[in-house]
Design an enzyme around this catalytic site. Structure first.
Site, PDB file in Angstrom:
ATOM      1  N   TYR A 212     -12.573  -2.155  13.253  1.00 36.91           N
ATOM      2  CA  TYR A 212     -13.028  -0.889  12.673  1.00 36.91           C
ATOM      3  C   TYR A 212     -14.465  -0.557  13.063  1.00 36.91           C
ATOM      4  CZ  TYR A 212      -8.811  -0.764   9.803  1.00 36.91           C
ATOM      5  OH  TYR A 212      -7.508  -0.701   9.392  1.00 36.91           O
TER       6      TYR A 212
ATOM      7  N   HIS B 143       0.860  -9.810   3.887  1.00 40.31           N
ATOM      8  CA  HIS B 143      -0.221  -8.817   3.807  1.00 40.31           C
ATOM      9  C   HIS B 143      -0.644  -8.718   2.338  1.00 40.31           C
ATOM     10  CE1 HIS B 143      -2.060  -5.330   6.274  1.00 40.31           C
ATOM     11  NE2 HIS B 143      -2.726  -5.385   5.127  1.00 40.31           N
TER      12      HIS B 143
ATOM     13  N   ARG C 188       4.209  -1.288  12.878  1.00 35.00           N
ATOM     14  CA  ARG C 188       3.806  -2.514  12.185  1.00 35.00           C
ATOM     15  C   ARG C 188       3.987  -2.330  10.683  1.00 35.00           C
ATOM     16  NH1 ARG C 188      -2.030  -4.926  10.850  1.00 35.00           N
ATOM     17  NH2 ARG C 188      -1.248  -6.796   9.834  1.00 35.00           N
TER      18      ARG C 188
ATOM     19  N   GLU D  14      -4.901  -3.121  14.070  1.00 35.28           N
ATOM     20  CA  GLU D  14      -5.360  -1.996  13.240  1.00 35.28           C
ATOM     21  C   GLU D  14      -6.621  -1.406  13.852  1.00 35.28           C
ATOM     22  OE1 GLU D  14      -6.073  -2.779   9.028  1.00 35.28           O
ATOM     23  OE2 GLU D  14      -4.287  -4.043   8.926  1.00 35.28           O
TER      24      GLU D  14
ATOM     25  N   ASN E 265      -2.199 -11.452   7.621  1.00 36.07           N
ATOM     26  CA  ASN E 265      -3.123 -10.363   7.880  1.00 36.07           C
ATOM     27  C   ASN E 265      -4.483 -10.688   7.262  1.00 36.07           C
ATOM     28  OD1 ASN E 265      -3.772  -7.440   8.593  1.00 36.07           O
ATOM     29  ND2 ASN E 265      -4.342  -7.506   6.438  1.00 36.07           N
ATOM     30  N   GLU E 266      -5.503 -10.744   8.100  1.00 34.78           N
ATOM     31  CA  GLU E 266      -6.893 -10.898   7.658  1.00 34.78           C
ATOM     32  C   GLU E 266      -7.077 -12.021   6.634  1.00 34.78           C
ATOM     33  OE1 GLU E 266      -8.460  -7.099   6.412  1.00 34.78           O
ATOM     34  OE2 GLU E 266      -8.541  -6.372   8.473  1.00 34.78           O
TER      35      GLU E 266
ATOM     36  N   ASN F 260      -8.021  -6.643  13.896  1.00 38.25           N
ATOM     37  CA  ASN F 260      -8.208  -5.368  13.208  1.00 38.25           C
ATOM     38  C   ASN F 260      -9.651  -4.957  13.444  1.00 38.25           C
ATOM     39  OD1 ASN F 260      -5.622  -5.661  12.302  1.00 38.25           O
ATOM     40  ND2 ASN F 260      -6.169  -6.130  10.182  1.00 38.25           N
TER      41      ASN F 260
ATOM     42  N   TRP G 188      -4.249   2.515  12.337  1.00 38.85           N
ATOM     43  CA  TRP G 188      -4.160   2.412  10.875  1.00 38.85           C
ATOM     44  C   TRP G 188      -4.584   3.744  10.304  1.00 38.85           C
ATOM     45  CZ3 TRP G 188      -2.245  -1.317   7.678  1.00 38.85           C
ATOM     46  CH2 TRP G 188      -2.377  -1.039   6.302  1.00 38.85           C
TER      47      TRP G 188
ATOM     48  N   TRP H 162      -6.247  -0.744  -1.639  1.00 36.86           N
ATOM     49  CA  TRP H 162      -6.654  -1.947  -2.381  1.00 36.86           C
ATOM     50  C   TRP H 162      -7.683  -1.599  -3.468  1.00 36.86           C
ATOM     51  CZ3 TRP H 162      -2.883  -5.053  -1.135  1.00 36.86           C
ATOM     52  CH2 TRP H 162      -2.368  -5.042   0.148  1.00 36.86           C
TER      53      TRP H 162
ATOM     54  N   GLN I 249       0.798  -1.223   0.000  1.00 32.78           N
ATOM     55  CA  GLN I 249       0.000   0.000   0.000  1.00 32.78           C
ATOM     56  C   GLN I 249       0.836   1.281   0.000  1.00 32.78           C
ATOM     57  OE1 GLN I 249      -2.550  -1.847   3.307  1.00 32.78           O
ATOM     58  NE2 GLN I 249      -3.975  -0.472   2.308  1.00 32.78           N
TER      59      GLN I 249
HETATM   60  O1  LGS Z   1      -5.833  -0.802   4.364  1.00 39.55           O
HETATM   61  C1  LGS Z   1      -6.488  -1.822   4.980  1.00 39.55           C
HETATM   62  C2  LGS Z   1      -7.298  -1.352   6.127  1.00 39.55           C
HETATM   63  C3  LGS Z   1      -8.197  -0.181   5.930  1.00 39.55           C
HETATM   64  O2  LGS Z   1      -9.479  -0.599   6.405  1.00 39.55           O
HETATM   65  C4  LGS Z   1      -5.565  -2.920   5.494  1.00 39.55           C
HETATM   66  O3  LGS Z   1      -4.602  -3.301   4.561  1.00 39.55           O
HETATM   67  C5  LGS Z   1      -6.401  -4.108   5.848  1.00 39.55           C
HETATM   68  O4  LGS Z   1      -5.635  -4.973   6.648  1.00 39.55           O
HETATM   69  C6  LGS Z   1      -7.732  -3.776   6.538  1.00 39.55           C
HETATM   70  O5  LGS Z   1      -8.711  -4.546   5.919  1.00 39.55           O
HETATM   71  N1  LGS Z   1      -8.194  -2.407   6.462  1.00 39.55           N
HETATM   72  C7  LGS Z   1      -9.443  -1.928   6.603  1.00 39.55           C
HETATM   73  N2  LGS Z   1     -10.470  -2.608   6.897  1.00 39.55           N
HETATM   74  C8  LGS Z   1     -11.662  -1.947   7.284  1.00 39.55           C
HETATM   75  C9  LGS Z   1     -12.841  -2.522   6.777  1.00 39.55           C
HETATM   76  C10 LGS Z   1     -13.950  -1.690   7.319  1.00 39.55           C
HETATM   77  C11 LGS Z   1     -15.219  -2.326   7.005  1.00 39.55           C
HETATM   78  C12 LGS Z   1     -16.341  -1.378   7.192  1.00 39.55           C
HETATM   79  C13 LGS Z   1     -17.285  -1.549   6.064  1.00 39.55           C
HETATM   80  C14 LGS Z   1     -18.504  -0.715   6.259  1.00 39.55           C
HETATM   81  C15 LGS Z   1     -19.387  -0.789   5.056  1.00 39.55           C
END
Ligand code: LGS
Length: 472
Positions: free
Chosen positions: A323, A142, A99, A381, A188-189, A321, A426, A434, A42
């Protein structure tokens, strides 16, 4: 064994899974650490510099429509050339932990040989971190798989051969860097790259197939994790309690929002289906019963005794992680049935699709500590997204509020005695999000991608962290 409960006899088969927590996870508590997180693909750019091979994300960005704004990470933030300046930004904010991830195709050539120039780059990054007084936490995977491992003959994580390939890559990373890296994350994830990459197709490599088919990749990821952890423990960790290895999961929380049994069961089902399907195997050695039932008959989920043993206790900490949270509500005429639905919770700021629900974080931590008593958890994160064209990008008050609310919850969790050992924000820089391209920004430092010089400008949230860390 037979046990008597009230007037009922329950037969518990002798082969039932032992759900006690392996001792290893209970030892060597960490002190609390504040850090900032990022990932190679990224931010680094330099997509073909110094012998770097292609990754499945380099390829995916070329697929029309795959990335919402049609961009790629060929240049990204150019962290590859500007790491010193960016590490200085992280240091000056007051973070003590950093990280990062290693890009597999940067350190291993397509012929399987080490790429010394790529290795030298990470070595310099680790030197810069040491000089800045920051401890690295390194993610091995990742998401940027070498393209040479995603072919018709060798379909990436769908292939059983990937386990040995990942072992070879991890061995190289440990041999070269383990002496300087006290904290490792294997994956990661996994849910995101497995189901996004090999089922839904919205992530690289963009394969669309059934969930049942993608379960094969779930199995390979878990077995690769177990093997790499065993390698780390026997050759590199050597019982040193200051050295840790774990896995990071995407952990949206699911919360029942009415008092019905249906909602409570629905929330529990979702937590097991999305989180415990990964964490149960690495703690207890097997998938949750509910997950096996949902995917009834899938041979991919059948683990041999040896595989269970290898997986059991294969983390020193669980990375989450966090959010946001989704609500689970009964979805049927009062009292009538067992259907439930997912509803949005919390604040939908006009500036973002991300609902802020800080309370969900502590609820999730309680759920984890109930299921895995004493297991160390690290938030690997947590952060907030604003649109790329936000005219108030640098005065990001919504992000300040998000961090304020979530760090308050972190403090509350620590006061409550929950085994939370660290928190990584994060992220430092606006970067390539992505499939969201540069339209979704999570940085506490603004990067102007329209300017060839890629100027960095600190946001209000960066200054907020500076003040917060000064007091912490
Ligand atoms: O950049 C990614 C971050 C940003 O938000 C990172 O590489 C990943 O590891 C991670 O998945 N990340 C990320 N996830 C947040 C997803 C939030 C989902 C909320 C959806 C609402 C509609």
């Amino acid at each position: 064994s037979l046990c008597l409960v009230g007037s009922l006899y329950y037969f518990i088969p002798l082969s039932a899974l032992d759900r006690s927590i392996p001792v290893r996870a209970l030892t060597g508590k960490m002190t609390f650490q504040w850090g900032v997180a990022g990932a190679a693909y990224q931010i680094e750019g330099a997509h073909d510099a110094d012998g770097k091979a292609r990754s499945i994300w380099d390829d995916f960005c070329k697929v029309p429509g795959a990335i919402s704004d049609g961009t790629s990470a060929e240049v990204a933030c150019d962290f590859y050339h500007r790491y010193e300046e960016d590490i200085e930004l992280a240091r000056a904010a007051g973070f003590k932990h950093f990280r990062m991830s290693i890009s597999w195709p940067r350190v291993i050539r397509d012929d399987g040989q080490p790429n010394e120039a790529g290795i030298a780059y990470y070595s310099k990054v680790l030197d810069a971190l040491e000089k800045a007084g920051m401890e690295p936490c390194v993610t091995l995977y990742h998401w940027d798989l070498p393209s040479s491992l995603q072919t018709a003959e060798m379909p990436g994580w769908m292939s059983p051969q990937i386990i040995d390939k990942f072992m070879a890559y991890a061995t190289l990373c440990f041999e070269r860097f383990a002496g300087r890296v006290p904290m490792w994350i294997t994956f990661n994830e996994p849910a995101v790259f497995v189901f996004g990459g090999y089922q839904g197709g919205w992530n690289a490599p963009g394969v669309r197939q059934s969930v049942a088919e993608a379960l094969v990749a779930v199995r390979h990821v878990l077995l690769a994790h177990a093997k790499v952890v065993a390698l780390y423990r026997s050759r590199f960790q050597n019982g040193d309690k200051t050295k840790k290895i774990g896995i990071t999961l995407n952990t949206r929380h699911y919360k029942a929002v009415d008092a019905s049994d249906t909602a409570a069961k629905g929330a529990q089902h979702m937590l097991e289906d999305r989180i415990a399907c990964w964490s149960d195997p690495v703690v207890f050695g097997d998938f949750p019963e509910s997950f096996k039932a949902t995917h009834g008959g899938s041979t991919a989920l059948g683990l041999s005794k040896l595989e269970q043993e290898a997986l059991r206790g294969s983390i020193d900490f669980l990375g989450i992680n966090y959010y946001t949270t989704s609500g689970i509500q009964e979805d049927s005429p009062a009292g009538a049935g067992s259907a439930w639905k997912v509803v949005e919770l919390g604040e939908a700021s006009g500036a973002s699709w991300l609902h802020s629900y800080p309370q969900g974080l502590i609820e999730l931590l309680r759920w984890l500590s109930g299921r895995y008593p004493g297991l160390d958890v690290v938030i690997t994160e947590n952060g907030f997204c604003t649109p790329g064209d936000d005219p108030k990008a640098v005065e990001d008050d919504v992000r300040v509020r998000y961090y304020q609310d979530h760090t308050n919850i972190v403090k509350q969790a620590i006061d409550e005695g929950l085994p939370l050992r660290g928190y990584f924000a994060w992220t430092l820089l606006d970067n390539f999000e992505w499939a969201g391209g540069y339209e979704e920004r999570f940085g506490m430092v603004h990067v102007d991608f329209n300017d060839k010089m890629l100027p960095r400008t600190v946001k209000s949230s960066y200054r907020w962290w500076q003040q917060f860390l000064e007091k912490s």
